[in-house]
Design a protein around this motif. Structure first.
Motif, PDB file in Angstrom:
ATOM      1  N   TRP A 145      -9.821   0.862  -3.596  1.00 21.06           N
ATOM      2  CA  TRP A 145     -10.312   0.205  -2.385  1.00 21.06           C
ATOM      3  C   TRP A 145     -11.815  -0.079  -2.435  1.00 21.06           C
ATOM      4  CZ3 TRP A 145      -5.964   3.246  -2.270  1.00 21.06           C
ATOM      5  CH2 TRP A 145      -4.835   2.661  -1.689  1.00 21.06           C
TER       6      TRP A 145
ATOM      7  N   LYS B 283     -13.399  -3.884  -2.597  1.00 24.22           N
ATOM      8  CA  LYS B 283     -14.302  -4.439  -1.585  1.00 24.22           C
ATOM      9  C   LYS B 283     -15.525  -5.077  -2.243  1.00 24.22           C
ATOM     10  CE  LYS B 283     -12.166  -3.409   2.281  1.00 24.22           C
ATOM     11  NZ  LYS B 283     -11.685  -4.477   3.188  1.00 24.22           N
TER      12      LYS B 283
ATOM     13  N   SER C 141       0.825  -1.207   0.000  1.00 28.05           N
ATOM     14  CA  SER C 141       0.000   0.000   0.000  1.00 28.05           C
ATOM     15  C   SER C 141       0.863   1.262   0.000  1.00 28.05           C
ATOM     16  CB  SER C 141      -0.930   0.006   1.219  1.00 28.05           C
ATOM     17  OG  SER C 141      -1.881  -1.034   1.135  1.00 28.05           O
TER      18      SER C 141
ATOM     19  N   PRO D 114      -5.136  -3.865  -3.814  1.00 34.67           N
ATOM     20  CA  PRO D 114      -4.879  -2.739  -4.718  1.00 34.67           C
ATOM     21  C   PRO D 114      -3.474  -2.824  -5.297  1.00 34.67           C
ATOM     22  CG  PRO D 114      -5.889  -1.966  -2.680  1.00 34.67           C
ATOM     23  CD  PRO D 114      -5.509  -3.415  -2.468  1.00 34.67           C
TER      24      PRO D 114
END
Length: 413
Positions: free
Chosen positions: A251, A255, A133, A391
């Protein structure tokens, strides 16, 4: 989190400076080609050459790292990139620029191999996701903010080329002065491309399409903006909004893909990307603020296709195959990134600058149609069987070692 970042702070600062310069330089080059009157087809060739070099470099750069080490490799390649940047200002010719961009792509791939193998060596099983990240955020922020340096001076002079060259050179300083021990070089394994396609046709085609979408945007987006009448400040804001949108939507879309059939989410994203791409030109005629909002949404939807494709592929392979499969998907992405500028530039020569986004829309719809077809050929894994979305930005095969999915699956097995 902060303790983890401290161990790679110098590396991330070096990468941020390098990508800040790269964000400026790619847009500067496109704007300068417009000012010089180069044809859009030649501009597409120059853009494609960079991505071709990037793919070639990612296949061979680890050998240099094995021979001379991480820091020397980074320093040598950053110096070459700096020299190539200045050479663009001296030799203003599209074919020379294509060669220089190809060489720059090879060197940039080497820098990415150094960065990602270093991050992998510094990561533990507990912080791999955080490390990835941090790398993702650094990449997108640096590329996005680098766009605003375009307004610092007249792009038809040598000054901005010099500024990019300075930033490329300075990027090696934090890493060269770092006292952290460099890791052991990692040689990425690779998958048979035919085998990878048999395992996940949609994953491979999705990565190919992602390359087309992002390669065409990076290579021709500034030319589209310039020919549509935007000022230098407007071009900078337009490019930055698209890039940063690519960060923000990863993100929430990820999800959703963890909760539903990932193929359905991918198809929905591609259809939405096509519709929003068609809205870019009308938005430009209404207001600049609306254009930036639409550009951010278009970038967010387009940039998330790559990690969705990787996640979908990983749903159908074992943890042991994650790294070599990711290397194969990267080659598919790179091929698309070469095709994108070449194809879209020809469309723009025929139908004008708006054809860039028409090309992106058609590409998105074609892959969405392929996704619907694949949904009739194979049952979806259950939500419990799907691996988690992670990601991602475009990476080398080395960075796949950072993907926490491999460690989680291996531990579970």
């Amino acid at each position: 989190m902060f303790g983890m970042l401290k161990t790679v702070a110098a590396l991330l600062v070096s990468v941020a400076l390098l990508l800040l310069a790269n964000g400026l330089f790619s847009t500067l080059l496109a704007v300068r080609m417009t000012a010089e009157g180069f044809s859009t087809g030649l501009a597409g060739l120059v853009g494609a050459a960079y991505f071709a070099g990037l793919v070639a470099g990612s296949l061979i750069a680890h050998k240099l790292v094995e021979r001379v080490g991480h820091i020397r490799t980074f320093a040598a390649l950053a110096s070459l990139i700096s020299a190539f940047a200045m050479a663009h200002a001296i030799f203003v010719d599209p074919l020379v620029w294509a060669v220089l961009r190809g060489l720059t792509g090879i060197c940039m791939a080497g820098v990415f191999v150094v960065t990602e193998s270093w991050l992998n060596g510094a990561a533990t099983n507990q912080n791999r996701g955080q490390m990835l990240s941090a790398y993702l955020i650094t990449t997108y922020l640096a590329l996005g903010l680098g766009q605003f340096l375009l307004t610092a001076y007249d792009p038809t002079s040598f000054v901005l080329f010099s500024l990019a060259s300075i930033l490329f050179s300075v990027s090696l300083v934090p890493l060269a002065l770092d006292r952290q021990a460099s890791p052991t070089p990692v040689q990425p394994a690779r998958f048979s491309f035919a085998k990878l396609y048999r395992i996940s046709p949609l994953g491979v085609i999705g990565c190919l399409a992602s390359g087309v979408l992002t390669g065409a945007f990076y290579g021709l987006g500034p030319i589209f903006a310039a020919e549509m009448g935007l000022s230098l400040a407007g071009i900078s804001a337009f490019m930055s909004a698209t890039i940063l949108g690519g960060l923000v939507l990863q993100w929430p879309v990820g999800k959703l893909s963890d909760r539903f059939d990932r193929r359905s989410v991918m198809v929905a994203v591609l259809v939405a990307a096509a519709l929003v791409s068609l809205a870019v030109v009308p938005a430009l005629g209404l207001s600049f603020e609306l254009l930036l909002a639409v550009a951010a949404l278009q970038g967010g939807l387009s940039f998330v296709v790559y990690p969705l494709s990787v996640a979908h592929t990983n749903d159908h392979i074992s943890a042991d195959d994650l790294v070599p499969a990711s290397a194969g998907l990267l080659i598919a992405y790179g091929a698309g990134a070469v095709i994108g500028p070449l194809g879209a530039s020809q469309a723009m020569e025929i139908a004008g600058p708006a054809a860039l986004y028409y090309t992106l829309a058609v590409t998105s719809l074609l892959v969405a149609g392929f996704g619907l077809y694949r949904m009739t050929r194979r049952a979806a894994p259950t939500v419990e069987e799907q691996g988690p979305f992670v990601p991602l930005t475009r990476m080398t095969g080395v960075a796949s070692e950072l993907d926490p999915r491999g460690e989680e699956d291996a531990t579970a097995s």
